[in-house]
Write an enzyme that holds these catalytic residues in place. Structure first.
Site, PDB file in Angstrom:
ATOM      1  N   ARG A 114      -8.798  -0.608   5.232  1.00 19.52           N
ATOM      2  CA  ARG A 114      -8.635  -0.161   3.847  1.00 19.52           C
ATOM      3  C   ARG A 114      -9.426  -1.015   2.868  1.00 19.52           C
ATOM      4  O   ARG A 114      -9.769  -0.543   1.783  1.00 19.52           O
ATOM      5  CB  ARG A 114      -7.154  -0.185   3.449  1.00 19.52           C
ATOM      6  CG  ARG A 114      -6.311   0.838   4.199  1.00 19.52           C
ATOM      7  CD  ARG A 114      -4.977   1.055   3.531  1.00 19.52           C
ATOM      8  NE  ARG A 114      -5.104   1.874   2.345  1.00 19.52           N
ATOM      9  CZ  ARG A 114      -4.483   3.048   2.167  1.00 19.52           C
ATOM     10  NH1 ARG A 114      -3.708   3.539   3.107  1.00 19.52           N
ATOM     11  NH2 ARG A 114      -4.639   3.710   1.050  1.00 19.52           N
ATOM     12  N   ILE A 136       5.634  -4.920   9.776  1.00 24.08           N
ATOM     13  CA  ILE A 136       5.790  -4.350   8.438  1.00 24.08           C
ATOM     14  C   ILE A 136       5.309  -2.918   8.571  1.00 24.08           C
ATOM     15  O   ILE A 136       4.121  -2.665   8.728  1.00 24.08           O
ATOM     16  CB  ILE A 136       5.016  -5.156   7.389  1.00 24.08           C
ATOM     17  CG1 ILE A 136       5.601  -6.573   7.298  1.00 24.08           C
ATOM     18  CG2 ILE A 136       5.079  -4.465   6.026  1.00 24.08           C
ATOM     19  CD1 ILE A 136       4.846  -7.510   6.382  1.00 24.08           C
ATOM     20  N   THR A 163       0.835  -1.208   0.000  1.00 18.51           N
ATOM     21  CA  THR A 163       0.000   0.000   0.000  1.00 18.51           C
ATOM     22  C   THR A 163       0.863   1.248   0.000  1.00 18.51           C
ATOM     23  O   THR A 163       0.619   2.196  -0.758  1.00 18.51           O
ATOM     24  CB  THR A 163      -0.915   0.006   1.235  1.00 18.51           C
ATOM     25  OG1 THR A 163      -1.695  -1.180   1.248  1.00 18.51           O
ATOM     26  CG2 THR A 163      -1.831   1.216   1.236  1.00 18.51           C
ATOM     27  N   THR A 164       1.885   1.265   0.850  1.00 19.54           N
ATOM     28  CA  THR A 164       2.760   2.426   0.983  1.00 19.54           C
ATOM     29  C   THR A 164       3.546   2.677  -0.296  1.00 19.54           C
ATOM     30  O   THR A 164       3.955   3.799  -0.577  1.00 19.54           O
ATOM     31  CB  THR A 164       3.705   2.248   2.177  1.00 19.54           C
ATOM     32  OG1 THR A 164       2.948   1.832   3.317  1.00 19.54           O
ATOM     33  CG2 THR A 164       4.430   3.536   2.529  1.00 19.54           C
ATOM     34  N   TYR A 173      -2.413 -10.767   4.115  1.00 19.82           N
ATOM     35  CA  TYR A 173      -2.408  -9.389   4.614  1.00 19.82           C
ATOM     36  C   TYR A 173      -3.849  -8.989   4.901  1.00 19.82           C
ATOM     37  O   TYR A 173      -4.664  -8.877   3.991  1.00 19.82           O
ATOM     38  CB  TYR A 173      -1.760  -8.470   3.583  1.00 19.82           C
ATOM     39  CG  TYR A 173      -1.708  -6.998   3.923  1.00 19.82           C
ATOM     40  CD1 TYR A 173      -1.912  -6.524   5.225  1.00 19.82           C
ATOM     41  CD2 TYR A 173      -1.424  -6.058   2.937  1.00 19.82           C
ATOM     42  CE1 TYR A 173      -1.851  -5.179   5.520  1.00 19.82           C
ATOM     43  CE2 TYR A 173      -1.364  -4.708   3.207  1.00 19.82           C
ATOM     44  CZ  TYR A 173      -1.578  -4.272   4.502  1.00 19.82           C
ATOM     45  OH  TYR A 173      -1.519  -2.931   4.792  1.00 19.82           O
ATOM     46  N   LYS A 231       0.359 -10.630   7.747  1.00 21.81           N
ATOM     47  CA  LYS A 231       0.477  -9.273   8.261  1.00 21.81           C
ATOM     48  C   LYS A 231      -0.912  -8.894   8.756  1.00 21.81           C
ATOM     49  O   LYS A 231      -1.857  -8.758   7.977  1.00 21.81           O
ATOM     50  CB  LYS A 231       0.944  -8.312   7.162  1.00 21.81           C
ATOM     51  CG  LYS A 231       0.986  -6.846   7.591  1.00 21.81           C
ATOM     52  CD  LYS A 231       1.355  -5.949   6.416  1.00 21.81           C
ATOM     53  CE  LYS A 231       1.330  -4.470   6.809  1.00 21.81           C
ATOM     54  NZ  LYS A 231       1.625  -3.578   5.654  1.00 21.81           N
ATOM     55  N   TYR A 279     -12.768  -3.957  -1.886  1.00 20.74           N
ATOM     56  CA  TYR A 279     -13.974  -3.410  -2.533  1.00 20.74           C
ATOM     57  C   TYR A 279     -15.081  -4.445  -2.739  1.00 20.74           C
ATOM     58  O   TYR A 279     -16.235  -4.182  -2.459  1.00 20.74           O
ATOM     59  CB  TYR A 279     -13.642  -2.737  -3.885  1.00 20.74           C
ATOM     60  CG  TYR A 279     -14.845  -2.067  -4.518  1.00 20.74           C
ATOM     61  CD1 TYR A 279     -15.310  -0.860  -4.021  1.00 20.74           C
ATOM     62  CD2 TYR A 279     -15.527  -2.669  -5.558  1.00 20.74           C
ATOM     63  CE1 TYR A 279     -16.433  -0.255  -4.573  1.00 20.74           C
ATOM     64  CE2 TYR A 279     -16.656  -2.084  -6.125  1.00 20.74           C
ATOM     65  CZ  TYR A 279     -17.101  -0.869  -5.624  1.00 20.74           C
ATOM     66  OH  TYR A 279     -18.213  -0.279  -6.165  1.00 20.74           O
TER      67      TYR A 279
END
Length: 293
Positions: free
Chosen positions: A138, A203, A44-45, A133, A161, A107
């Site tokens: 999000r 992480i 994401t980052t 993850y 994660k 989504y």
């Protein structure tokens, strides 16, 4: 399989949005020097959602090349399409990644059975070790510990994660998944307690700008040195909060630019960090000694 502080690495970009290879190489070298235990590429980052598949795969290849085996690289290859996740995971395997990190499909809100079948399909299609993850804040999708327990029985699904910030998930996951399953924090604000509760590491977004401090804090927690871990965490705690004043990675890219490490590029729909928040984040950086007053 993995342990310690892994940075969820940003993707440096120029003003026009193109990837800045020189800054990316320098960032990787800096993290190795600072003691970061591993790099997560294209999470994401890293703005994975705004890069197309070709760019995504190229960035993974570059980070693996720049790392040159000095620390492990975990490639973010998740997608809300199972077929796309398979393609990205295969690309990462061919590039030489040590493992892949696959976010829950976002989504489309799959059921728990849908999550199980999605991750099972990717694991069966590509042999590389894979980490799940879970970040419902999000994705609007929470993968429950029982589902993770089922998936842990698949040989190349080696960890998770967990970014809910719920510390009781550590013991739940450990009981369901066994001692060999890697359980990493994905929530900087609670990562110290997460590791003290039995997690293998973090992480981290904060590690982008305070790599040595996050490494030292996690190392102390892994050693069971509660006092030292708490002391280090206290100094960087304002970063954990203020790096999320706007959606990640907006604040952390601005912070790295303030440190002179990357240019000002970011891709729409993300925008450059708002003026109204900058003094707050700057003060947190000064308090953490990652920026001079």
């Amino acid at each position: 399989m993995f342990q310690g502080s892994f940075v969820a690495l940003v993707t440096p970009m120029r003003e026009d949005g193109s990837v800045d290879d020189e800054s990316l190489k320098a960032l990787v070298g800096w993290h190795v020097e600072q003691g970061t235990d591993g790099i997560v590429a294209m999470g994401t980052t890293g703005e994975s959602a705004t890069l197309d598949e070709k760019e995504h795969c190229k960035a993974i290849e570059q980070i693996i090349d720049y790392t040159a085996g000095r620390v492990p690289v975990i490639a973010g290859t998740g997608a809300n399409s199972t077929t796309e996740a398979v393609r990205l995971t295969r690309c990462a395997e061919q590039a030489g990644a040590d493992a892949c990190l696959l976010v829950t499909p976002y989504y489309n809100k799959p059921t728990q059975e849908g999550l199980y079948l999605h991750f099972k399909a990717v694991a069966e299609a590509v042999d590389i070790p894979q980490m799940l993850y879970n970040v419902p804040g999000r994705t609007a999708c929470d993968m429950l510990p029982e589902t993770v327990g089922r998936l842990s029985g698949i040989a190349n699904i080696i960890g998770i994660k967990e970014a809910t910030g719920l510390l009781d998930r550590v013991s739940q996951l450990r009981e369901l998944c066994g001692d060999e399953f890697d359980i990493f924090s994905g929530d900087d604000a609670t990562s110290r307690e997460f590791v003290l509760a039995g997690g293998q590491g973090t992480i981290s977004v904060t590690a982008n700008i305070a790599p040595a401090e996050v490494h030292q804090m996690i190392a102390a927690a892994l050693d069971g040195d509660t006092g030292r871990a708490e002391m280090i965490d206290k100094a960087i705690q304002p970063l954990h909060t203020n790096l999320f004043l706007e959606a990640n990675p907006i604040p952390v890219k601005w912070a790295l630019h303030e440190m002179g490490r990357i240019p000002t590029g970011i891709r729409l729909p993300l925008t450059w960090f708002a003026d109204e928040y900058r003094d707050t984040l700057r003060q947190a950086m000064i308090q953490a000694s990652v920026l001079q007053n």
